[in-house]
Write a protein that holds these residues in place. Structure first.
Motif, PDB file in Angstrom:
ATOM      1  N   SER A   1       0.839  -1.185   0.000  1.00  0.00           N
ATOM      2  CA  SER A   1       0.000   0.000   0.000  1.00  0.00           C
ATOM      3  C   SER A   1       0.883   1.247   0.000  1.00  0.00           C
ATOM      4  O   SER A   1       2.053   1.195   0.344  1.00  0.00           O
ATOM      5  CB  SER A   1      -0.921  -0.010   1.206  1.00  0.00           C
ATOM      6  N   SER A   2       0.290   2.348  -0.349  1.00  0.00           N
ATOM      7  CA  SER A   2       1.039   3.599  -0.432  1.00  0.00           C
ATOM      8  C   SER A   2       1.508   4.042   0.949  1.00  0.00           C
ATOM      9  O   SER A   2       0.821   3.864   1.944  1.00  0.00           O
ATOM     10  CB  SER A   2       0.149   4.679  -1.043  1.00  0.00           C
ATOM     11  N   LEU A   3       2.656   4.661   0.977  1.00  0.00           N
ATOM     12  CA  LEU A   3       3.182   5.182   2.234  1.00  0.00           C
ATOM     13  C   LEU A   3       2.932   6.673   2.369  1.00  0.00           C
ATOM     14  O   LEU A   3       3.320   7.279   3.359  1.00  0.00           O
ATOM     15  CB  LEU A   3       4.676   4.876   2.343  1.00  0.00           C
ATOM     16  N   ALA A   4       2.273   7.269   1.352  1.00  0.00           N
ATOM     17  CA  ALA A   4       1.902   8.677   1.456  1.00  0.00           C
ATOM     18  C   ALA A   4       0.868   8.826   2.559  1.00  0.00           C
ATOM     19  O   ALA A   4       0.080   7.925   2.824  1.00  0.00           O
ATOM     20  CB  ALA A   4       1.361   9.181   0.129  1.00  0.00           C
ATOM     21  N   ASP A   5       0.860   9.948   3.215  1.00  0.00           N
ATOM     22  CA  ASP A   5      -0.060  10.261   4.308  1.00  0.00           C
ATOM     23  C   ASP A   5       0.124   9.342   5.507  1.00  0.00           C
ATOM     24  O   ASP A   5      -0.837   9.035   6.218  1.00  0.00           O
ATOM     25  CB  ASP A   5      -1.516  10.246   3.827  1.00  0.00           C
TER      26      ASP A   5
ATOM     27  N   ALA B   1      22.957  -1.753   4.812  1.00  0.00           N
ATOM     28  CA  ALA B   1      22.502  -2.935   4.080  1.00  0.00           C
ATOM     29  C   ALA B   1      20.987  -2.964   3.909  1.00  0.00           C
ATOM     30  O   ALA B   1      20.481  -3.487   2.922  1.00  0.00           O
ATOM     31  CB  ALA B   1      22.953  -4.201   4.798  1.00  0.00           C
ATOM     32  N   ILE B   2      20.260  -2.396   4.853  1.00  0.00           N
ATOM     33  CA  ILE B   2      18.802  -2.504   4.870  1.00  0.00           C
ATOM     34  C   ILE B   2      18.267  -1.457   5.843  1.00  0.00           C
ATOM     35  O   ILE B   2      18.973  -1.031   6.752  1.00  0.00           O
ATOM     36  CB  ILE B   2      18.392  -3.934   5.313  1.00  0.00           C
ATOM     37  N   ALA B   3      17.024  -1.050   5.656  1.00  0.00           N
ATOM     38  CA  ALA B   3      16.369  -0.139   6.604  1.00  0.00           C
ATOM     39  C   ALA B   3      14.962  -0.638   6.857  1.00  0.00           C
ATOM     40  O   ALA B   3      14.318  -1.219   5.979  1.00  0.00           O
ATOM     41  CB  ALA B   3      16.332   1.283   6.052  1.00  0.00           C
ATOM     42  N   VAL B   4      14.487  -0.412   8.070  1.00  0.00           N
ATOM     43  CA  VAL B   4      13.111  -0.731   8.422  1.00  0.00           C
ATOM     44  C   VAL B   4      12.480   0.544   8.972  1.00  0.00           C
ATOM     45  O   VAL B   4      12.998   1.151   9.909  1.00  0.00           O
ATOM     46  CB  VAL B   4      13.022  -1.871   9.467  1.00  0.00           C
ATOM     47  N   LEU B   5      11.375   0.949   8.332  1.00  0.00           N
ATOM     48  CA  LEU B   5      10.636   2.120   8.778  1.00  0.00           C
ATOM     49  C   LEU B   5       9.598   1.693   9.794  1.00  0.00           C
ATOM     50  O   LEU B   5       8.831   0.760   9.553  1.00  0.00           O
ATOM     51  CB  LEU B   5       9.930   2.791   7.597  1.00  0.00           C
ATOM     52  N   GLN B   6       9.575   2.368  10.928  1.00  0.00           N
ATOM     53  CA  GLN B   6       8.551   2.133  11.944  1.00  0.00           C
ATOM     54  C   GLN B   6       7.512   3.225  11.767  1.00  0.00           C
ATOM     55  O   GLN B   6       7.820   4.409  11.910  1.00  0.00           O
ATOM     56  CB  GLN B   6       9.172   2.206  13.336  1.00  0.00           C
ATOM     57  N   LEU B   7       6.291   2.836  11.398  1.00  0.00           N
ATOM     58  CA  LEU B   7       5.224   3.794  11.135  1.00  0.00           C
ATOM     59  C   LEU B   7       4.377   4.025  12.376  1.00  0.00           C
ATOM     60  O   LEU B   7       4.302   3.170  13.265  1.00  0.00           O
ATOM     61  CB  LEU B   7       4.367   3.306   9.976  1.00  0.00           C
TER      62      LEU B   7
ATOM     63  N   PHE C   1       8.309  11.893  11.005  1.00  0.00           N
ATOM     64  CA  PHE C   1       8.332  12.466   9.661  1.00  0.00           C
ATOM     65  C   PHE C   1       6.990  12.194   9.001  1.00  0.00           C
ATOM     66  O   PHE C   1       6.669  11.046   8.703  1.00  0.00           O
ATOM     67  CB  PHE C   1       9.471  11.827   8.854  1.00  0.00           C
ATOM     68  N   SER C   2       6.201  13.228   8.777  1.00  0.00           N
ATOM     69  CA  SER C   2       4.897  13.090   8.122  1.00  0.00           C
ATOM     70  C   SER C   2       5.096  13.071   6.620  1.00  0.00           C
ATOM     71  O   SER C   2       5.547  14.057   6.037  1.00  0.00           O
ATOM     72  CB  SER C   2       3.974  14.254   8.501  1.00  0.00           C
ATOM     73  N   VAL C   3       4.776  11.950   5.998  1.00  0.00           N
ATOM     74  CA  VAL C   3       4.989  11.773   4.562  1.00  0.00           C
ATOM     75  C   VAL C   3       3.836  12.392   3.791  1.00  0.00           C
ATOM     76  O   VAL C   3       2.687  11.995   3.961  1.00  0.00           O
ATOM     77  CB  VAL C   3       5.123  10.273   4.202  1.00  0.00           C
ATOM     78  N   GLN C   4       4.154  13.350   2.943  1.00  0.00           N
ATOM     79  CA  GLN C   4       3.148  13.973   2.090  1.00  0.00           C
ATOM     80  C   GLN C   4       3.061  13.258   0.758  1.00  0.00           C
ATOM     81  O   GLN C   4       1.987  13.038   0.230  1.00  0.00           O
ATOM     82  CB  GLN C   4       3.494  15.437   1.857  1.00  0.00           C
TER      83      GLN C   4
END
Length: 163
Positions: A1-5, A34-40, A99-102
């Motif tokens: 799914s989109s990560l916008a908003d 090597a890798i990143a994991v985003l915590q939303l 960080f609020s993703v627009q």
């Protein structure tokens, strides 16, 4: 799914190193891992990792990025020696999160035909860039505030075949 908003609460990585000078070019980012994991903020974890994308059977694979939801097991890795390595929040991102993703932009700055760069733009104009950089299978990360470029390469090229 989109990560916008969505809101990124943390960017987790294993150890980060500077890029060896032999691999530095206009597409190199300031941070290499090597890798990143985003915590939303909604509790989801999203893994971003460099990968190879086979676009033409007669050629070497293109460098791309794989993005997928994951669970907490992605935050650690066990070496064959039995040593367990755990991801930590990226210190350089501390001033950027939450960080609020627009918007999210996918591009192909390597011009190989695969998505090799993803740019998250924030409501305040900040950018978080993930890019497959050289040497192959290295994830580059760049963080920039409005009016500041992480380096001179922040000029995404559209993916071939897209409008």
């Amino acid at each position: 799914s989109s990560l916008a908003d969505t809101t990124i609460e943390a960017i987790h990585t294993f150890a980060c190193d500077p890029v060896h000078p032999a691999w530095a070019n206009e597409l190199t980012t300031p941070i290499a891992t090597a890798i990143a994991v985003l915590q939303l903020s909604d509790g989801r974890l999203v893994r971003i990792a460099p990968c190879e994308v086979g676009l033409d059977s007669g050629k070497y694979p293109s460098l791309g990025l794989e993005v997928k939801e994951c669970d907490a097991t992605a935050l650690q890795w066990q070496a064959s020696s039995g040593t367990t390595y755990a991801m930590q929040p990226l210190p350089a991102a501390a001033a950027f999160v939450p960080f609020s993703v627009q918007s999210v932009t996918k591009s192909d700055p390597l011009r190989e035909g695969a998505v090799s760069e993803i740019v998250f733009r924030g409501h305040n104009g900040s950018r978080v860039v993930f890019r497959h950089i050289m040497p192959p299978m290295t994830l580059g990360i760049a963080l920039a505030r409005p009016g500041q470029a992480p380096n001179s390469s922040f000029k995404p090229n559209p993916i071939r075949g897209s409008a």
